[in-house]
Scaffold this motif. Structure first.
Motif, mmCIF file in Angstrom:
data_model
loop_
_atom_site.group_PDB
_atom_site.id
_atom_site.type_symbol
_atom_site.label_atom_id
_atom_site.label_comp_id
_atom_site.label_asym_id
_atom_site.label_seq_id
_atom_site.Cartn_x
_atom_site.Cartn_y
_atom_site.Cartn_z
ATOM 1 N N LEU A 1 1.189 -4.549 8.126
ATOM 2 C CA LEU A 1 0.754 -4.178 6.788
ATOM 3 C C LEU A 1 1.918 -3.512 6.063
ATOM 4 O O LEU A 1 2.607 -2.660 6.623
ATOM 5 C CB LEU A 1 -0.434 -3.222 6.863
ATOM 6 C CG LEU A 1 -1.228 -2.980 5.581
ATOM 7 C CD1 LEU A 1 -1.882 -4.267 5.102
ATOM 8 C CD2 LEU A 1 -2.292 -1.921 5.820
ATOM 9 N N GLU A 2 2.117 -3.905 4.818
ATOM 10 C CA GLU A 2 3.225 -3.347 4.048
ATOM 11 C C GLU A 2 2.790 -1.996 3.486
ATOM 12 O O GLU A 2 2.079 -1.917 2.479
ATOM 13 C CB GLU A 2 3.618 -4.301 2.911
ATOM 14 C CG GLU A 2 4.970 -3.978 2.292
ATOM 15 C CD GLU A 2 5.412 -5.053 1.309
ATOM 16 O OE1 GLU A 2 6.506 -4.865 0.717
ATOM 17 O OE2 GLU A 2 4.689 -6.046 1.130
ATOM 18 N N VAL A 3 3.199 -0.933 4.170
ATOM 19 C CA VAL A 3 2.746 0.413 3.843
ATOM 20 C C VAL A 3 3.945 1.341 3.665
ATOM 21 O O VAL A 3 4.835 1.385 4.515
ATOM 22 C CB VAL A 3 1.826 0.985 4.950
ATOM 23 C CG1 VAL A 3 1.397 2.405 4.613
ATOM 24 C CG2 VAL A 3 0.610 0.105 5.145
ATOM 25 N N ILE B 1 0.850 -1.183 0.000
ATOM 26 C CA ILE B 1 0.000 0.000 0.000
ATOM 27 C C ILE B 1 0.889 1.237 0.000
ATOM 28 O O ILE B 1 1.779 1.376 0.842
ATOM 29 C CB ILE B 1 -0.919 0.034 1.235
ATOM 30 C CG1 ILE B 1 -1.870 -1.158 1.239
ATOM 31 C CG2 ILE B 1 -1.706 1.352 1.282
ATOM 32 C CD1 ILE B 1 -2.851 -1.188 0.101
ATOM 33 N N GLU B 2 0.650 2.127 -0.944
ATOM 34 C CA GLU B 2 1.327 3.421 -0.974
ATOM 35 C C GLU B 2 0.336 4.433 -0.421
ATOM 36 O O GLU B 2 -0.637 4.783 -1.093
ATOM 37 C CB GLU B 2 1.749 3.771 -2.404
ATOM 38 C CG GLU B 2 2.725 4.919 -2.494
ATOM 39 C CD GLU B 2 3.241 5.126 -3.904
ATOM 40 O OE1 GLU B 2 2.681 5.993 -4.609
ATOM 41 O OE2 GLU B 2 4.199 4.427 -4.297
ATOM 42 N N LEU B 3 0.556 4.851 0.815
ATOM 43 C CA LEU B 3 -0.372 5.730 1.518
ATOM 44 C C LEU B 3 0.065 7.181 1.358
ATOM 45 O O LEU B 3 1.124 7.578 1.837
ATOM 46 C CB LEU B 3 -0.426 5.354 2.999
ATOM 47 C CG LEU B 3 -1.275 6.228 3.912
ATOM 48 C CD1 LEU B 3 -2.721 6.289 3.445
ATOM 49 C CD2 LEU B 3 -1.187 5.727 5.357
ATOM 50 N N HIS B 4 -0.770 7.965 0.695
ATOM 51 C CA HIS B 4 -0.484 9.382 0.490
ATOM 52 C C HIS B 4 -1.322 10.203 1.468
ATOM 53 O O HIS B 4 -2.560 10.185 1.413
ATOM 54 C CB HIS B 4 -0.815 9.790 -0.946
ATOM 55 C CG HIS B 4 0.093 9.191 -1.966
ATOM 56 N ND1 HIS B 4 1.094 9.897 -2.598
ATOM 57 C CD2 HIS B 4 0.173 7.923 -2.443
ATOM 58 C CE1 HIS B 4 1.737 9.106 -3.435
ATOM 59 N NE2 HIS B 4 1.196 7.897 -3.361
ATOM 60 N N LEU B 5 -0.663 10.908 2.367
ATOM 61 C CA LEU B 5 -1.322 11.804 3.307
ATOM 62 C C LEU B 5 -1.239 13.212 2.723
ATOM 63 O O LEU B 5 -0.156 13.800 2.660
ATOM 64 C CB LEU B 5 -0.656 11.731 4.680
ATOM 65 C CG LEU B 5 -0.562 10.321 5.275
ATOM 66 C CD1 LEU B 5 0.097 10.374 6.648
ATOM 67 C CD2 LEU B 5 -1.924 9.648 5.347
ATOM 68 N N ILE B 6 -2.385 13.716 2.292
ATOM 69 C CA ILE B 6 -2.410 14.930 1.477
ATOM 70 C C ILE B 6 -2.942 16.098 2.295
ATOM 71 O O ILE B 6 -4.108 16.114 2.707
ATOM 72 C CB ILE B 6 -3.292 14.719 0.230
ATOM 73 C CG1 ILE B 6 -2.759 13.539 -0.592
ATOM 74 C CG2 ILE B 6 -3.340 15.984 -0.614
ATOM 75 C CD1 ILE B 6 -3.669 13.148 -1.748
ATOM 76 N N GLY B 7 -2.098 17.077 2.558
ATOM 77 C CA GLY B 7 -2.536 18.286 3.252
ATOM 78 C C GLY B 7 -3.467 19.086 2.361
ATOM 79 O O GLY B 7 -3.123 19.399 1.208
ATOM 80 N N ALA C 1 -0.772 6.079 10.928
ATOM 81 C CA ALA C 1 -0.166 5.306 9.842
ATOM 82 C C ALA C 1 0.923 4.374 10.379
ATOM 83 O O ALA C 1 1.093 3.247 9.881
ATOM 84 C CB ALA C 1 0.417 6.247 8.791
ATOM 85 N N GLU C 2 1.667 4.820 11.390
ATOM 86 C CA GLU C 2 2.690 3.951 11.993
ATOM 87 C C GLU C 2 2.061 2.700 12.593
ATOM 88 O O GLU C 2 2.680 1.627 12.599
ATOM 89 C CB GLU C 2 3.449 4.718 13.083
ATOM 90 C CG GLU C 2 4.375 5.798 12.551
ATOM 91 C CD GLU C 2 5.060 6.559 13.671
ATOM 92 O OE1 GLU C 2 4.735 6.304 14.862
ATOM 93 O OE2 GLU C 2 5.907 7.415 13.375
ATOM 94 N N ARG C 3 0.845 2.809 13.091
ATOM 95 C CA ARG C 3 0.169 1.643 13.653
ATOM 96 C C ARG C 3 -0.113 0.592 12.580
ATOM 97 O O ARG C 3 -0.060 -0.609 12.856
ATOM 98 C CB ARG C 3 -1.141 2.071 14.336
ATOM 99 C CG ARG C 3 -0.924 2.770 15.693
ATOM 100 C CD ARG C 3 -2.200 3.487 16.116
ATOM 101 N NE ARG C 3 -2.221 3.798 17.544
ATOM 102 C CZ ARG C 3 -1.604 4.815 18.115
ATOM 103 N NH1 ARG C 3 -0.860 5.627 17.379
ATOM 104 N NH2 ARG C 3 -1.699 5.031 19.428
ATOM 105 N N LEU C 4 -0.417 1.037 11.371
ATOM 106 C CA LEU C 4 -0.616 0.087 10.277
ATOM 107 C C LEU C 4 0.665 -0.682 10.001
ATOM 108 O O LEU C 4 0.651 -1.899 9.796
ATOM 109 C CB LEU C 4 -1.058 0.821 9.005
ATOM 110 C CG LEU C 4 -2.427 1.496 9.019
ATOM 111 C CD1 LEU C 4 -2.669 2.165 7.671
ATOM 112 C CD2 LEU C 4 -3.531 0.496 9.324
ATOM 113 N N GLN C 5 1.783 0.038 10.000
ATOM 114 C CA GLN C 5 3.075 -0.608 9.748
ATOM 115 C C GLN C 5 3.423 -1.557 10.882
ATOM 116 O O GLN C 5 3.923 -2.660 10.647
ATOM 117 C CB GLN C 5 4.159 0.462 9.564
ATOM 118 C CG GLN C 5 3.942 1.332 8.335
ATOM 119 C CD GLN C 5 4.826 2.561 8.300
ATOM 120 O OE1 GLN C 5 5.081 3.192 9.334
ATOM 121 N NE2 GLN C 5 5.305 2.933 7.125
ATOM 122 N N SER C 6 3.135 -1.153 12.123
ATOM 123 C CA SER C 6 3.423 -2.016 13.271
ATOM 124 C C SER C 6 2.568 -3.276 13.259
ATOM 125 O O SER C 6 2.963 -4.314 13.802
ATOM 126 C CB SER C 6 3.185 -1.252 14.577
ATOM 127 O OG SER C 6 4.034 -0.126 14.670
#
Length: 255
Positions: free
Chosen positions: A130-132, A2-8, A122-127
């Motif tokens: 999940l491959e993010v 997953i490529e997670l884009h956090l967009i301001g 988002a860090e929780r997903l990685q922990s």
């Protein structure tokens, strides 16, 4: 993957989006939009408006109900439990709508780096395994929107700025050795705890929106105006998002 884009997305005005933000939204496979209940339906409406304004190709948009944070008990503990719950919902949405991976976009108020916990979630997903890969698209912050609305510089000449919260200001008072402070996440006029002498305030609510509200002046005179206006606006809209900058008068009389 997953490529997670956090967009301001700035303060919700589509004009605040950068070209990079627009490009990232159009390159996404999925955009997740949170719903925060009827009292804050404006937030979801503004995100929908942004998508309708800037998307030039079909992008799948999925809305989800945002978990609620407990209002009582220990604040830090309640926030951590809340973030865990949000991460779980994100994980569920990814499993349901991007099971084979892809580009996921989340639209973040202001900028993901400033008093926002999207990066921590988002860090929780990685922990969780999940491959993010996380990518951040910078956005216009409410601080920038405030100083632009009042046409003032953020900092005094060659001087520092302290950024704090309403909770901290109410608990600890004016920060030691600070001349200029920006107060965010204030649930109720924390400037009332201060001795107003020599302090000027620049306040703004709903910055960048059609119903933007501004006040400015010596704190002693402006504080009651802001409190009354804030209460009226909150009653009218069901929610309020505001921020203010305060500056102490210098020895030479400058601000």
């Amino acid at each position: 993957m997953i490529e997670l884009h956090l967009i301001g997305i700035g303060t919700g005005n589509p004009d605040h989006l950068t070209a990079q933000a627009t490009r990232a939204m159009n390159e996404a496979d999925l955009i997740l939009l949170p719903r925060k209940g009827s009292a804050k339906s404006d937030f979801a409406d503004l995100r929908r408006t942004i998508c309708a304004t800037v998307l030039t190709r079909p992008v799948r948009i999925v809305e989800f109900d945002m978990p609620l944070r407990a209002a009582d008990g220990d604040y830090a503990q309640a926030v951590n439990v809340w973030h865990d719950a949000i991460a779980t919902v994100w994980h569920e949405q990814i499993a349901a709508h991007l099971p084979k991976g892809g580009r996921l976009a989340l639209l973040v108020w202001g900028d993901p780096s400033l008093y926002d916990s999207t990066l921590r979630i988002a860090e929780r997903l990685q922990s969780a395994g999940l491959e993010v890969t996380v990518k951040v698209v910078a956005g216009i912050t409410s601080i920038q929107a405030l100083t632009a609305a009042h046409a003032i510089p953020l900092n005094p000449l060659a001087g520092p700025v302290t950024i704090t919260t309403g909770r901290t200001l109410r608990t600890h008072g004016w920060p030691v050795d600070a001349d200029t402070i920006v107060v965010m996440l204030d649930s109720g006029c924390a400037f009332d705890v201060l001795d107003p002498r020599g302090i000027t305030i620049w306040w703004g609510a709903y910055l960048g929106m059609d119903h933007q509200a501004l006040e400015h002046g010596a704190l002693a005179a402006a504080a009651p105006r802001i409190a009354a206006r804030r209460a009226a606006l909150r009653a009218r809209h069901g929610w309020i998002m505001d921020i203010y900058l305060m500056r102490k008068e210098q020895v030479d009389g400058s601000h």
